[in-house]
Design an enzyme around this catalytic site. Structure first.
Site: not given
Lengths: 296, 329
Positions: B23, B50, B71, B96, B122, B130, B180
């Site tokens: 990222r 993020s 989104e 998403f 991610h 997560d 990530r």
């Protein structure tokens, strides 16, 4: 493109567009009659009076007004308006929904000139229109972005994401026109899923709301002008229409949402094989209530 | 041996190879693009830090659009912007987007031929703590089936930077995923990248490991280890999932006669699926598939998860040994 400034010419154009819709649907043997018919007066107002820097010669003009149709199933009326304003030959209208035709069952960008975006899956056009209006804001351009939505479409959550976005950023030069015909496929809108109070919902999100008779071309044009004059917030025009307007046996009847003439059997309709002819006759003789002289 | 053309870092196999999240490469690439091209705009759905869209937001606030947690709306605002000549990048977690807004991507993005760049943050299992809800393991499959879509999966931060530039350079919808976790930064600015091309990072002729994403580095580690066992592994980095570099893949199938595909994605529908589809039409050979075996992930540290779900070096090595046994003689 020749702009029509006389009300009688605009009314005549709306009547022509309705006839085109019936002829296209009879030929196609499938498609959505009710919404296409009830949007005829709005389509005539937009294509032949309201939209600026607009027409077949202007499709790449950065200053042209943008028209996004979110309810892609009403495409017969938009194809008719496009053909009648010279985007493609009128004769091509009869190819609607046929194999090899440029006129797809739902709007496809790039198929014929003048379609700003593909549409069909409901609830998408207002977001695209927000992007168009936001681009104008970034580039300091003055074109107006119009989005035509159906009322049934307001069930989609994504519409309200866009309504919130436009309100949050106080998007200028954005006009949403809701075809409030009170029907959707499965029934009357308030039976299927409550929509009201549409005006208060939009106002709560920071929009200015104008209610208008969607069959009164003069009032539709006035509402669009008023919307353009309001520069501090987006504007929603709730155009109250009669589903199937112009064809007596279709009016107010949700069963014609997704059917063409000849495609449904109802109490008020003639036999399927006679429905197309009956519809055209009503439109041509003005028995189908399309003369607005009483209400103007 | 590592190929000369790969131009990998000299210390690419050392323990002290620099670890940078992909990222970071995306964040850097976006700012570089913003400086180069005024039409670049960036949209984010309440995940600016993020997704690493924050450096762009700081540098070009007038071209950054916060859309909130929406989104579907974000995807189509991007379409509306692109239809006026902007080049929008929209970034949020890959679960998403394309997870939540696939219909918008299909109709308004791809059917419209909109020039929109979808960045899926991610991605993969190594999102870690997560857990399953946030581990995107289906995004490549979701985007690869869409006509007109280009799908890219970069292997490290530098390649992610290049992918970001390449996405802007072509006209049309592009999906790319990034991650990530800090992973080996083993390629250099000179390592070639081109949409539609795979790169042979290491030569070999007993078996070819074809990977996409940070797992390619693990594949290089495995190939090096297998020298001891007298197995010569070719390692191919295939960041361009669609269009796929069929020529390089077919050559690997013909010359090595066995393949192992590696990705942090379900084994169906991703890179492995694409390679199986392609080679079945051209030069079918045995393939073993490293990836998620039709299950959801869970919370944990990336290395714990990669071990449990068999995407670590040991699992790749086992897959290589197994596929070699399946080779037709």
């Amino acid at each position: 493109m020749k702009r029509l400034t006389e009300l009688k010419d605009l009314r005549r154009m709306a009547s022509t567009l309705r006839q085109d819709v019936i002829e296209m649907l009879v030929e196609a043997k499938s498609g959505h009659a009710a919404g296409a018919l009830d949007l005829a007066d709005i389509a005539a107002a937009l294509y032949f009076n309201v939209l600026e820097n607009f027409g077949p010669q202007e499709i790449t003009n950065p200053d042209r007004d943008r028209l996004y149709i979110s309810c892609g199933h009403t495409n017969p009326i938009w194809y008719a308006a496009m053909a009648r304003s010279g985007f493609f030959p009128v004769e091509e209208l009869k190819t609607l929904r046929k194999f090899g035709s440029r006129l797809q069952g739902h709007l496809e960008r790039g198929s014929v000139p003048g379609i700003e975006s593909s549409a069909a899956s409901l609830g998408q056009g207002l977001s695209i229109s927000c992007g168009s209006a936001y681009a104008a804001f970034i580039d300091q351009q003055r074109y107006q972005t119009y989005c035509v939505l159906s009322d049934g479409e307001l069930d989609e959550g994504s519409v309200w994401e866009a309504v919130g976005f436009a309100g949050h950023y106080r998007l200028q030069h954005l006009t949403a026109i809701i075809d409030r015909n009170n029907i959707q496929i499965d029934g009357f809108t308030e039976d299927v899923m409550t929509k009201e109070p549409i005006d208060q919902k939009f106002e709560a999100f920071g929009w200015h709301v104008i209610d208008v008779d969607g069959h009164n071309i003069e009032h539709v044009i006035d509402a669009c002008r008023e919307a353009k004059a309001i520069i501090e917030k987006p504007v929603c025009i709730i155009a109250h229409t009669i589903a199937g307007k112009g064809v007596d046996y279709m009016e107010f009847d949700y069963r014609w949402h997704g059917a063409p003439p000849g495609g449904a059997e109802t109490e008020r309709a003639p036999k399927p094989e006679e429905q197309g002819k009956a519809a055209l006759k009503q439109l041509r003789t003005l028995h189908g209530k399309i003369d607005n002289s009483d209400c103007c | 041996m590592v190929t000369k053309e790969a131009k990998l870092k000299k210390n690419y196999l050392d323990k002290d190879v620099e670890m940078i999240s992909t990222r970071e490469g995306f964040g850097q690439g976006l700012v570089e693009l913003g400086e180069k091209n005024e039409q670049i705009v960036v949209l984010c759905a309440d995940l600016t830090d993020s997704t690493k869209t924050s450096p762009f937001r700081e540098r070009f606030p007038e071209r950054f659009i916060q859309v909130g947690i929406a989104e579907q709306n974000m995807a189509n605002i991007a379409v509306g912007l692109s239809l006026q000549g902007k080049i929008p990048f929209l970034a949020t977690y890959a679960v998403f987007s394309p997870g939540r807004n696939w219909d918008q991507i299909r109709i308004s993005g791809c059917y419209n031929r909109a020039n929109v760049k979808y960045a899926g943050a991610h991605s993969g299992l190594s999102v870690g703590p997560d857990g399953a809800t946030h581990q995107a393991l289906e995004d490549i499959a979701l985007t690869r089936v869409l006509p007109r879509m280009t799908v890219l999966v970069p292997c490290d931060a530098e390649e992610t930077r290049k992918v970001t530039h390449a996405a802007a350079d072509i006209n049309g919808p592009v999906y790319f995923r990034y991650a990530r976790a800090a992973t080996a930064a083993f390629t250099t600015a000179q390592t070639p990248f081109k949409i539609g091309r795979a790169q042979v990072f290491r030569d070999g002729d007993d078996v070819a490991i074809i990977g996409a994403g940070p797992i390619v580095h693990t594949a290089l580690v495995v190939a090096d280890r297998l020298v001891e066992k007298n197995i010569s592994c070719r390692v191919i980095n295939s960041p361009s999932i669609k269009p796929l570099d069929g020529e390089t893949i077919e050559r690997a199938a013909r010359e090595c006669k066995a393949l192992v595909t590696c990705e942090e994605h379900q084994v169906t529908g991703g890179l492995g699926g694409a390679i199986a589809e392609y080679t079945s039409k051209t030069f079918p050979v045995p393939i073993n598939f490293i990836g998620m075996q039709d299950s959801f992930g869970e919370s944990g540290q990336p290395n714990e998860l990669l071990k449990k779900y068999k995407m670590d070096a040991e699992a790749i090595e086992a897959a290589v040994l197994a596929v070699v046994k399946r080779k037709r003689t």
